[in-house]
Design a protein around this motif. Structure first.
Motif, PDB file in Angstrom:
ATOM      1  N   LYS A   1       0.829  -1.208   0.000  1.00 27.64           N
ATOM      2  CA  LYS A   1       0.000   0.000   0.000  1.00 27.64           C
ATOM      3  C   LYS A   1       0.865   1.261   0.000  1.00 27.64           C
ATOM      4  O   LYS A   1       0.628   2.199  -0.773  1.00 27.64           O
ATOM      5  CB  LYS A   1      -0.919  -0.002   1.219  1.00 27.64           C
TER       6      LYS A   1
ATOM      7  N   ASP B   1      -3.680   7.491   7.802  1.00 29.78           N
ATOM      8  CA  ASP B   1      -4.927   7.782   7.097  1.00 29.78           C
ATOM      9  C   ASP B   1      -5.451   9.142   7.564  1.00 29.78           C
ATOM     10  O   ASP B   1      -4.888   9.764   8.465  1.00 29.78           O
ATOM     11  CB  ASP B   1      -5.971   6.675   7.306  1.00 29.78           C
ATOM     12  N   GLU B   2      -6.538   9.615   6.973  1.00 28.79           N
ATOM     13  CA  GLU B   2      -7.016  10.977   7.242  1.00 28.79           C
ATOM     14  C   GLU B   2      -7.373  11.183   8.707  1.00 28.79           C
ATOM     15  O   GLU B   2      -7.080  12.217   9.297  1.00 28.79           O
ATOM     16  CB  GLU B   2      -8.220  11.292   6.353  1.00 28.79           C
ATOM     17  N   SER B   3      -8.022  10.193   9.328  1.00 30.28           N
ATOM     18  CA  SER B   3      -8.424  10.349  10.728  1.00 30.28           C
ATOM     19  C   SER B   3      -7.207  10.453  11.641  1.00 30.28           C
ATOM     20  O   SER B   3      -7.189  11.241  12.590  1.00 30.28           O
ATOM     21  CB  SER B   3      -9.297   9.166  11.165  1.00 30.28           C
ATOM     22  N   GLU B   4      -6.152   9.679  11.347  1.00 31.15           N
ATOM     23  CA  GLU B   4      -4.933   9.745  12.154  1.00 31.15           C
ATOM     24  C   GLU B   4      -4.247  11.089  11.994  1.00 31.15           C
ATOM     25  O   GLU B   4      -3.708  11.642  12.953  1.00 31.15           O
ATOM     26  CB  GLU B   4      -3.984   8.619  11.755  1.00 31.15           C
ATOM     27  N   GLN B   5      -4.261  11.634  10.770  1.00 34.52           N
ATOM     28  CA  GLN B   5      -3.651  12.944  10.552  1.00 34.52           C
ATOM     29  C   GLN B   5      -4.398  14.031  11.299  1.00 34.52           C
ATOM     30  O   GLN B   5      -3.793  14.940  11.865  1.00 34.52           O
ATOM     31  CB  GLN B   5      -3.625  13.251   9.050  1.00 34.52           C
TER      32      GLN B   5
END
Length: 206
Positions: A11, A171-175
């Protein structure tokens, strides 16, 4: 976590190649096909820079044990690449990541450094090296290091590098969570066997 599974590693590797080919969908290509596409892209970048600056170019050739035996442009490329690796290595360590866990490169303690640095060579290193080769400074390796420094002195490269690495691994939530953690923290000093005390004070008396 991403490095430890084939799916996670693939990935990130695909995402790294996708950054090189914006606007194209490379999700259906194998790693071998992606490496081939990247090779073509880099050869085109070398040829374009050679034509722009009127440099005779055959191929990227260098001997790590005999730096002086290279031509001017290869010396400039080697010196600028080394400087780029140093900057990228610093960013990776500052983010608390392992420079040895590469997703495209393998077999070296700087594998991830080479992964990330390869994202920027066509934009930064190649044009710089061919321009310097056309100018023929007395010490082209020093000029290449200074030239790369000048391209980064405004701090924008460091910001870009941090954002790119975060985008590759999070991922977006982690950022979003990471950005929320930048709020100010009340800093204290450890009290040993006593209570913690406020930091940013002089406890030496007057």
């Amino acid at each position: 976590k991403l490095f430890s599974t084939t799916r996670g590693r693939l990935k990130v590797a695909r995402a790294m190649y996708q950054m090189r080919f914006p606007g194209e969908d490379v999700s259906g290509l194998t790693l071998q096909q992606l490496r081939g596409r990247e090779g073509v892209r880099m050869r085109r970048a070398y040829r374009a820079a050679a034509e722009k600056y009127g440099i005779q170019w055959s191929s990227r050739e260098y001997d790590q044990n005999d730096f002086d035996n290279s031509d001017s442009v290869n010396k400039a490329l080697s010196a600028a690449n080394a400087a780029l690796y140093g900057v990228v290595h610093s960013v990776i360590v500052a983010l608390g990541l392992s420079p040895g866990l590469g997703f495209v490169h393998a077999g070296t303690i700087r594998a991830f450094v080479y992964d990330v640095a390869d994202l920027y060579k066509a934009d930064l290193v190649i044009p710089l090296a061919f321009r310097l080769a056309s100018e023929q400074p007395p010490d082209i390796s020093s000029a290449a290091r200074r030239g790369l420094r000048d391209l980064m002195v405004d701090g924008q490269f460091l910001k870009r590098c941090v954002q790119d690495i975060r985008g590759l691994l999070m991922d977006e939530s982690e950022q979003e969570m990471s950005e929320d953690e930048t709020t100010e923290v009340t800093l204290k000093l450890w009290g040993g066997f006593g209570p913690e005390v406020a930091a940013k004070r002089n406890y030496g008396g007057t």
